[in-house]
Enzyme design. Structure first.
Site, PDB file in Angstrom:
ATOM      1  N   TRP A 175       0.848  -1.187   0.000  1.00 39.38           N
ATOM      2  CA  TRP A 175       0.000   0.000   0.000  1.00 39.38           C
ATOM      3  C   TRP A 175       0.889   1.244   0.000  1.00 39.38           C
ATOM      4  O   TRP A 175       1.781   1.359   0.845  1.00 39.38           O
ATOM      5  CB  TRP A 175      -0.892  -0.056   1.242  1.00 39.38           C
ATOM      6  CG  TRP A 175      -1.874   1.058   1.384  1.00 39.38           C
ATOM      7  CD1 TRP A 175      -2.724   1.533   0.426  1.00 39.38           C
ATOM      8  CD2 TRP A 175      -2.142   1.816   2.563  1.00 39.38           C
ATOM      9  NE1 TRP A 175      -3.495   2.548   0.943  1.00 39.38           N
ATOM     10  CE2 TRP A 175      -3.154   2.748   2.249  1.00 39.38           C
ATOM     11  CE3 TRP A 175      -1.607   1.805   3.865  1.00 39.38           C
ATOM     12  CZ2 TRP A 175      -3.658   3.651   3.185  1.00 39.38           C
ATOM     13  CZ3 TRP A 175      -2.106   2.700   4.783  1.00 39.38           C
ATOM     14  CH2 TRP A 175      -3.121   3.610   4.457  1.00 39.38           C
TER      15      TRP A 175
ATOM     16  N   ASP B 228      -0.527  -5.508   9.256  1.00 44.20           N
ATOM     17  CA  ASP B 228      -1.563  -4.559   8.855  1.00 44.20           C
ATOM     18  C   ASP B 228      -2.799  -5.374   8.501  1.00 44.20           C
ATOM     19  O   ASP B 228      -2.829  -6.081   7.492  1.00 44.20           O
ATOM     20  CB  ASP B 228      -1.080  -3.740   7.654  1.00 44.20           C
ATOM     21  CG  ASP B 228      -2.093  -2.677   7.230  1.00 44.20           C
ATOM     22  OD1 ASP B 228      -3.191  -2.617   7.805  1.00 44.20           O
ATOM     23  OD2 ASP B 228      -1.774  -1.900   6.307  1.00 44.20           O
TER      24      ASP B 228
ATOM     25  N   ALA C 117      -6.345  -4.819   7.590  1.00 42.46           N
ATOM     26  CA  ALA C 117      -7.356  -3.837   7.184  1.00 42.46           C
ATOM     27  C   ALA C 117      -8.626  -4.468   6.643  1.00 42.46           C
ATOM     28  O   ALA C 117      -9.633  -3.772   6.497  1.00 42.46           O
ATOM     29  CB  ALA C 117      -6.765  -2.906   6.121  1.00 42.46           C
TER      30      ALA C 117
ATOM     31  N   LYS D  53     -13.489  -1.127   6.630  1.00 40.25           N
ATOM     32  CA  LYS D  53     -14.078  -2.007   5.619  1.00 40.25           C
ATOM     33  C   LYS D  53     -15.093  -2.970   6.203  1.00 40.25           C
ATOM     34  O   LYS D  53     -16.226  -3.043   5.756  1.00 40.25           O
ATOM     35  CB  LYS D  53     -12.971  -2.782   4.900  1.00 40.25           C
ATOM     36  CG  LYS D  53     -12.238  -1.986   3.832  1.00 40.25           C
ATOM     37  CD  LYS D  53     -11.269  -1.006   4.427  1.00 40.25           C
ATOM     38  CE  LYS D  53     -10.492  -0.238   3.361  1.00 40.25           C
ATOM     39  NZ  LYS D  53      -9.561   0.728   3.960  1.00 40.25           N
TER      40      LYS D  53
END
Length: 395
Positions: free
Chosen positions: A128, A209, A211, A244
């Site tokens: 990212w 991470d 997400a 999300k």
């Protein structure tokens, strides 16, 4: 004068793409760039459980005063339970609420800089874009490890292990817990176990991470790699987002969890996390965190949320399979079959920047320059349009 000394900052490519899409007058344009979930109508809806929790909160909330520096303990506990499910003793966990997953990543990097300023941060290639951007801004050392084989659309695991063999004691390796962004290609659990063994042998620290928990193979399956790392490695950092899986993007709801090697270190770690919150924003936002806490602590709301999250996940899996089938038919090849095996919102199609630009200019199809597409930006009508356009640009 001070402000006239400022230099223009490079434009964020994804935000730039969003503006270009908005300015495009074509009614047939398709946005596959921005990383938010969309339903078949193009709307990013408020989840039913979130609506119900907001209604309850409106009826019972009596104050808007500050929370604690670390956020509400009930939120931190609920997130630790959802992510780790008790695989690590609670007395080894320190955690703070943060403004979104990006805030959690920033605070984790600040913590690393505070504790081990000489550490190198290892990033997957690709990753990212905000990961290296924040690291550069903080003036920290970073390097890359191989991750994605563009020719096959799969993880280059041999290359990954070969590169990570170069990590030094105290280095930090950033890993995507599930639904790798931007590729959609994930490690198997067996491969995760090999990574854990390598990091332990090198005395390196994993930084996960997370997400997209719930967007890949399911809420529990998506947490399995993080739980494996957490249970095998003595020190772990986990930055998680609720944007999300709860659909609360604008509420900026995240959490940073730091796992200490032993219980006696937890208090100092917790104190440093609270200190960093105080320096950067003082008290974290609470509205989204409170909604998440209400949903996770109410069996009825939990069940409703899980059911809708599963609908979202299944919709993306269906779109993936439909796109892979449509691309196979349009190109008369299996070149894009990997799209069906990827997980999460994103996949890289393996197109050149020139082909991506042709898709935008000639077909009104917007994607990131590296050909990352947001699968959730598609629907039943646009899947064949994209497939035909891709077939045309690759000749």
């Amino acid at each position: 004068m001070m402000l006239n000394a400022l230099k223009p900052q490079p434009a964020d490519k994804i935000l730039q793409l969003i503006q270009m899409f908005k300015d495009d007058p074509r009614a047939t344009k398709i946005d596959l760039g921005v990383g938010v979930y969309k339903d078949a109508t193009g709307l990013t809806p408020v989840m039913r459980a979130v609506k119900a929790a907001e209604k309850q909160l409106w009826e019972v909330e009596t104050t808007k005063t500050y929370t604690g520096l670390a956020g509400e303990p009930a939120y931190n506990a609920a997130m630790a339970q959802m992510i780790l499910d008790g695989c690590v003793a609670a007395d080894r966990l320190a955690s703070v609420a943060t403004p979104g997953g990006t805030g959690a990543i920033r605070q984790a990097l600040e913590l690393i800089k505070l504790a081990a300023p000489a550490a190198t941060i290892w990033l997957s290639n690709p990753t990212w874009p905000n990961h290296p951007s924040i690291i550069r801004y903080l003036g920290m050392a970073m390097t890359e490890y191989r991750y994605f084989d563009a020719s096959t659309g799969t993880v280059d695991f041999a290359g990954m292990l070969a590169d990570l063999a170069g990590v030094k004691p105290g280095d930090v390796v950033l890993l995507h817990g599930c639904c790798h962004n931007p590729t959609g290609a994930n490690l198997t659990l067996d491969q995760w176990a090999q990574v854990a063994d390598l990091l332990n042998a090198k005395a390196a620290i994993p930084f996960i991470d997370l997400a997209y928990q719930g967007f890949g193979d399911g809420l529990e399956a998506d947490a399995a790699p993080t739980r494996l790392i957490a249970s095998r490695c003595p020190e772990v950092l986990i930055a998680a987002s609720c944007s999300k899986n709860f659909g609360i993007y604008r509420e900026r709801t995240g959490v940073l969890i730091a796992i200490s090697p032993e219980a006696g270190m937890r208090a100092t770690t917790q104190g440093n996390l609270a200190f960093l919150n105080r320096q950067n924003f003082s008290f974290p936002p609470d509205h989204g965190a409170r909604l998440v806490t209400m949903i996770l602590n109410d069996p009825r709301l939990t069940a409703e949320w899980k059911a809708e999250l599963e609908e979202v996940r299944q919709n993306m899996l269906t779109l993936r399979q439909n796109l892979a089938d449509a691309l196979r038919a349009a190109t008369n090849s299996d070149r894009f079959d990997f799209v069906a095996s990827h997980r999460g919102m994103f996949s890289r199609l393996g197109l050149t920047p020139e082909q991506v630009e042709t898709l935008r200019a000639d077909h009104g199809i917007y994607m990131v320059g590296d050909s990352r597409i947001n699968i959730a930006g598609l629907n039943a009508k646009t899947v064949p349009i994209l497939a035909r356009a891709v077939a045309q640009v690759i000749g």
